[in-house]
Write a protein that holds these residues in place. Structure first.
Motif, PDB file in Angstrom:
ATOM      1  N   HIS A   1       0.820  -1.214   0.000  1.00  0.00           N
ATOM      2  CA  HIS A   1       0.000   0.000   0.000  1.00  0.00           C
ATOM      3  C   HIS A   1       0.851   1.260   0.000  1.00  0.00           C
ATOM      4  CE1 HIS A   1      -3.848  -2.136   1.467  1.00  0.00           C
ATOM      5  NE2 HIS A   1      -3.989  -1.778   0.213  1.00  0.00           N
ATOM      6  N   ALA A   2       1.943   1.244   0.734  1.00  0.00           N
ATOM      7  CA  ALA A   2       2.818   2.428   0.775  1.00  0.00           C
ATOM      8  C   ALA A   2       3.447   2.679  -0.593  1.00  0.00           C
ATOM      9  CB  ALA A   2       3.899   2.264   1.840  1.00  0.00           C
ATOM     10  N   LEU A   3       3.928   1.641  -1.224  1.00  0.00           N
ATOM     11  CA  LEU A   3       4.527   1.792  -2.554  1.00  0.00           C
ATOM     12  C   LEU A   3       3.500   2.278  -3.559  1.00  0.00           C
ATOM     13  CD1 LEU A   3       6.736  -1.423  -2.635  1.00  0.00           C
ATOM     14  CD2 LEU A   3       7.521   0.939  -2.373  1.00  0.00           C
ATOM     15  N   TRP A   4       2.289   1.711  -3.495  1.00  0.00           N
ATOM     16  CA  TRP A   4       1.228   2.152  -4.392  1.00  0.00           C
ATOM     17  C   TRP A   4       0.881   3.621  -4.138  1.00  0.00           C
ATOM     18  CZ3 TRP A   4      -3.532   4.098  -3.068  1.00  0.00           C
ATOM     19  CH2 TRP A   4      -4.392   4.352  -4.144  1.00  0.00           C
ATOM     20  N   ALA A   5       0.757   3.992  -2.852  1.00  0.00           N
ATOM     21  CA  ALA A   5       0.394   5.371  -2.506  1.00  0.00           C
ATOM     22  C   ALA A   5       1.435   6.360  -3.014  1.00  0.00           C
ATOM     23  CB  ALA A   5       0.211   5.512  -0.996  1.00  0.00           C
ATOM     24  N   VAL A   6       2.700   6.026  -2.905  1.00  0.00           N
ATOM     25  CA  VAL A   6       3.758   6.902  -3.409  1.00  0.00           C
ATOM     26  C   VAL A   6       3.589   7.095  -4.915  1.00  0.00           C
ATOM     27  CG1 VAL A   6       6.240   7.061  -3.867  1.00  0.00           C
ATOM     28  CG2 VAL A   6       5.426   6.427  -1.588  1.00  0.00           C
ATOM     29  N   ALA A   7       3.437   6.006  -5.643  1.00  0.00           N
ATOM     30  CA  ALA A   7       3.279   6.094  -7.092  1.00  0.00           C
ATOM     31  C   ALA A   7       2.030   6.889  -7.460  1.00  0.00           C
ATOM     32  CB  ALA A   7       3.226   4.695  -7.707  1.00  0.00           C
ATOM     33  N   TYR A   8       0.933   6.634  -6.767  1.00  0.00           N
ATOM     34  CA  TYR A   8      -0.323   7.323  -7.065  1.00  0.00           C
ATOM     35  C   TYR A   8      -0.194   8.816  -6.783  1.00  0.00           C
ATOM     36  CZ  TYR A   8      -5.304   8.181  -7.526  1.00  0.00           C
ATOM     37  OH  TYR A   8      -6.504   8.653  -7.945  1.00  0.00           O
ATOM     38  N   LEU A   9       0.350   9.162  -5.618  1.00  0.00           N
ATOM     39  CA  LEU A   9       0.515  10.576  -5.264  1.00  0.00           C
ATOM     40  C   LEU A   9       1.361  11.312  -6.296  1.00  0.00           C
ATOM     41  CD1 LEU A   9       1.042  10.466  -1.405  1.00  0.00           C
ATOM     42  CD2 LEU A   9      -0.708  11.777  -2.616  1.00  0.00           C
ATOM     43  N   VAL A  10       2.473  10.708  -6.680  1.00  0.00           N
ATOM     44  CA  VAL A  10       3.376  11.381  -7.613  1.00  0.00           C
ATOM     45  C   VAL A  10       2.789  11.438  -9.020  1.00  0.00           C
ATOM     46  CG1 VAL A  10       5.646  11.247  -8.734  1.00  0.00           C
ATOM     47  CG2 VAL A  10       5.448  10.888  -6.262  1.00  0.00           C
ATOM     48  N   LEU A  11       2.309  10.314  -9.517  1.00  0.00           N
ATOM     49  CA  LEU A  11       1.877  10.260 -10.916  1.00  0.00           C
ATOM     50  C   LEU A  11       0.495  10.857 -11.157  1.00  0.00           C
ATOM     51  CD1 LEU A  11       3.183   6.708 -11.844  1.00  0.00           C
ATOM     52  CD2 LEU A  11       4.174   8.914 -12.472  1.00  0.00           C
TER      53      LEU A  11
END
Length: 156
Positions: free
Chosen positions: A42-52
């Motif tokens: 979830h943390a990795l997904w959230a980082v990608a989602y927030l940035v992209l």
């Protein structure tokens, strides 16, 4: 850029999207740093989602509409676009992390609304490769929304 593209109404139209978009990129970095010692899916997904999506996507969509539109959108339209995009993103992130699929779905619907408004906001734009690229970005995000919603249900 032309003088018209840099006019005050156009800058005002892009500023909210640019400000929150930049904050999302920074927020993604903060989440990455905070979870680097023990990353989760979830943390990795959230980082990608927030940035992209929250960051780069928002910057491109907001600035693109402000620059490409035949006339800058009204304050009311901007407010609805901005609110739908950002509340939609917040709902997608919260729903995904908390495992609340209906909240993720609500976020997806709000994102579709924002994209529809952003697309219609360029109705009077001059044709060209920038407009085609902008509309292609909207189509890519539109196609990714149902895919993401299906994945939220499957992984839910």
């Amino acid at each position: 850029m032309t003088a018209a593209a840099l006019s005050q109404p156009r800058l005002r139209a892009a500023l909210p999207f640019a400000t929150v978009g930049a904050a999302c990129v920074v927020g993604g970095g903060v989440v990455a740093a905070a979870t680097a010692h023990a990353p989760t899916e979830h943390a990795l997904w959230a980082v990608a989602y927030l940035v992209l999506v929250g960051g780069v996507g928002q910057l491109a969509l907001g600035a693109g509409q402000a620059w490409l539109a035949g006339a800058p959108p009204s304050t009311a339209v901007l407010a609805v676009e901005f609110a739908a995009w950002n509340v939609g993103n917040a709902a997608v992130i919260a729903g995904t992390i908390a495992g609340i699929v209906w909240l993720t779905d609500v976020g997806g619907v709000l994102l579709v609304l924002a994209l529809a408004l952003l697309l219609t906001g360029t109705a009077g734009a001059r044709p060209g490769w920038l407009l085609r690229g902008y509309r292609a970005l909207i189509v890519i995000v539109l196609v990714s929304i149902p895919i993401g919603l299906v994945l939220a249900r499957v992984r839910g």
